[in-house]
Design an enzyme around this catalytic site. Structure first.
Site, short mmCIF file in Angstrom:
data_model
loop_
_atom_site.label_atom_id
_atom_site.label_comp_id
_atom_site.label_asym_id
_atom_site.label_seq_id
_atom_site.Cartn_x
_atom_site.Cartn_y
_atom_site.Cartn_z
N LEU A 16 0.82 -1.22 0.00
CA LEU A 16 0.00 0.00 0.00
C LEU A 16 0.85 1.26 0.00
O LEU A 16 0.40 2.33 -0.41
CB LEU A 16 -0.93 0.01 1.22
CG LEU A 16 -1.95 -1.13 1.29
CD1 LEU A 16 -2.72 -1.05 2.60
CD2 LEU A 16 -2.89 -1.08 0.09
N GLY A 19 8.20 3.76 2.42
CA GLY A 19 9.02 4.94 2.65
C GLY A 19 10.34 4.54 3.27
O GLY A 19 10.66 3.35 3.38
N VAL A 24 4.04 -0.50 4.15
CA VAL A 24 2.69 -0.87 4.58
C VAL A 24 2.11 -1.80 3.53
O VAL A 24 2.14 -1.52 2.32
CB VAL A 24 1.81 0.38 4.76
CG1 VAL A 24 0.41 -0.03 5.22
CG2 VAL A 24 2.43 1.35 5.75
N LYS A 39 2.23 -2.93 8.92
CA LYS A 39 3.32 -1.97 8.76
C LYS A 39 4.60 -2.59 9.30
O LYS A 39 4.66 -2.99 10.47
CB LYS A 39 3.00 -0.67 9.50
CG LYS A 39 3.97 0.47 9.24
CD LYS A 39 3.43 1.76 9.84
CE LYS A 39 4.29 2.95 9.47
NZ LYS A 39 3.73 4.22 10.00
N ASP A 128 2.63 15.91 12.15
CA ASP A 128 2.79 15.74 10.70
C ASP A 128 1.43 15.53 10.05
O ASP A 128 1.26 14.67 9.19
CB ASP A 128 3.71 14.55 10.41
CG ASP A 128 4.17 14.53 8.94
OD1 ASP A 128 4.16 15.60 8.30
OD2 ASP A 128 4.54 13.44 8.46
#
Length: 413
Positions: A16, A19, A24, A39, A128
């Site tokens: 999905l 990074g 994920v 995750k 964030d």
């Protein structure tokens, strides 16, 4: 860790997102027969930060925050199992660069504000907040995700001095200038998101992340009405107040944002409301009125005794002895009167601080009385104090930020 099975229970289906910190996956929970999001930590990523995110999400339970189902370690690498949301992200909906319908904007804003309120009440600041971190479930409900750099009350910091945490396009001015991020920092990021929902664009745009940080720090955001005159007035006003440079000038937290969206007045959770002024007690008021009436009577008597120049006159003059007004005043005693002829130079009748008593009138010598000076009372005014607690303590920990580096890339529509 197996490429297809995590902890012998979660079968990985398709990625999905990926990074520098984590990846994920959409996965199937074989025990509960449901789809979840798994995750996993990247091999070179910070393990402590990953664990910190898991603790942060585990402390929350709200319809507008992505739920944490499980946390563990498989083949030496930690993982967390989260609610799987199939509705995409808010970034996906804003990709066209057009405003969203006002009804949809209002609903999304209310969902995000409710999620922030829950987090802020539990001492957690997201730090964030951005459209890519707002996901939707199958019913279209917005949920806040990715608490990877969240700051929890009462915990240490993992931030190195001289770094900027967050995404430059949504970074609050205090994060850019080195102050500790608080709930009002999330409110600023909310304001950027609301501005984009209403106008289809960001309040600031620049070629690089460092220039964006400077603009958020130094330049006022343009009013929503300058870009879209027909925007709902209440939403445009809320975006403007949320984008104030000073944290104290913004709605203080998610609870205040929700109240503003409902058209209610909001107050900071740290604000101390002053009590109403005290009203004077009724007995004291009555005593002051009685004293004023006695003074007026004395003044009238003085005028009557001096009427007609130096000739002798016969008047009925009250013999005055005023009581001192105390916190628990007593009614003055009955004052006798006497009829006498006045021909001598006026003298000042003494005043006493004791309650009035009845004294016989003088009959052997003429006496002229003048009214005593009015009694003085000192009433200390009731005072109230309204204090507003605002976190303005400059950071001395590793939360400090400068415009030197950024750990997250700038996002621009």
């Amino acid at each position: 860790m197996s490429e297809e099975l995590v902890a012998g229970r979660y079968r990985l289906l398709e990625p999905l997102g990926r990074g520098a910190m984590s990846a994920v996956w959409e996965a199937e929970d074989l025990e509960l027969a449901r789809h979840v999001a798994v995750k996993t930590l990247a091999p070179s990523a910070d393990r402590q930060r990953f664990e910190r995110e898991a603790r942060a999400v585990a402390a929350l339970s709200h319809a507008n925050i992505v739920a944490l189902y499980d946390y563990g370690e498989s083949e030496g690498r930690p993982f967390m199992v989260l609610e799987c949301l199939q509705g995409g992200s808010l970034e996906d909906r804003l990709a066209a660069g057009e405003p969203l319908p006002d009804a949809e904007t209002r609903r999304i804003a209310a969902d995000v504000a409710a999620g922030l309120a829950h987090a802020h009440e539990r001492g957690l600041v997201h730090r964030d907040l951005k459209p890519a971190n707002i996901l939707f479930d199958a019913e279209g409900r917005a949920k806040i995700a990715d608490f990877g750099i969240a700051r929890m009350r009462g915990t240490g910091t993992l931030t190195e001095t001289g770094t900027v945490l967050g995404t430059a396009s949504y970074l609050s001015p205090e994060q850019a200038t080195g102050a500790i991020a608080g709930p009002a920092s999330d409110v600023y990021s909310f304001g950027v998101i609301l501005f984009r929902l209403l106008t289809g664009r960001l309040p600031f745009a620049a070629e690089n992340a460092m220039e964006l940080v400077r603009m958020h720090r130094d330049e006022p955001a343009p009013p929503v009405g300058d870009l879209r005159a027909d925007a709902p007035a209440d939403l445009a006003a809320l975006a403007g107040s949320a984008l104030a440079k000073e944290p104290a000038a913004r709605p203080p937290d998610g609870t205040a944002l929700g109240a503003a969206l409902r058209g209610e007045q909001f107050e900071s959770a740290t604000q101390i409301i002053a009590p109403p002024p005290r009203r004077p007690r009724l007995p004291l008021v009555a005593a002051i009125v009685a004293a004023a009436l006695l003074i007026a009577g004395g003044a009238l008597a003085f005028a009557l005794t001096h009427h007609g120049g130096g000739g002798a006159t016969t008047q009925t003059v009250p013999s005055l002895s005023l009581p001192t007004v105390r916190t628990t005043p007593t009614a003055p005693a009955a004052l006798p009167t006497t009829t006498r002829s006045t021909t001598t130079t006026p003298t000042t009748a003494p005043t006493t601080t004791a309650p009035a008593t009845t004294q016989p009138a003088a009959t052997t010598a003429p006496v002229t009385t003048t009214p005593p000076p009015p009694p003085t009372t000192t009433a200390a005014p009731a005072t109230t104090t309204a204090a507003t607690t605002t976190d303005t303590t400059p950071t001395t920990t590793a939360e400090t930020t400068t415009a030197a580096t950024t750990t997250a890339a700038a996002t621009t529509p």
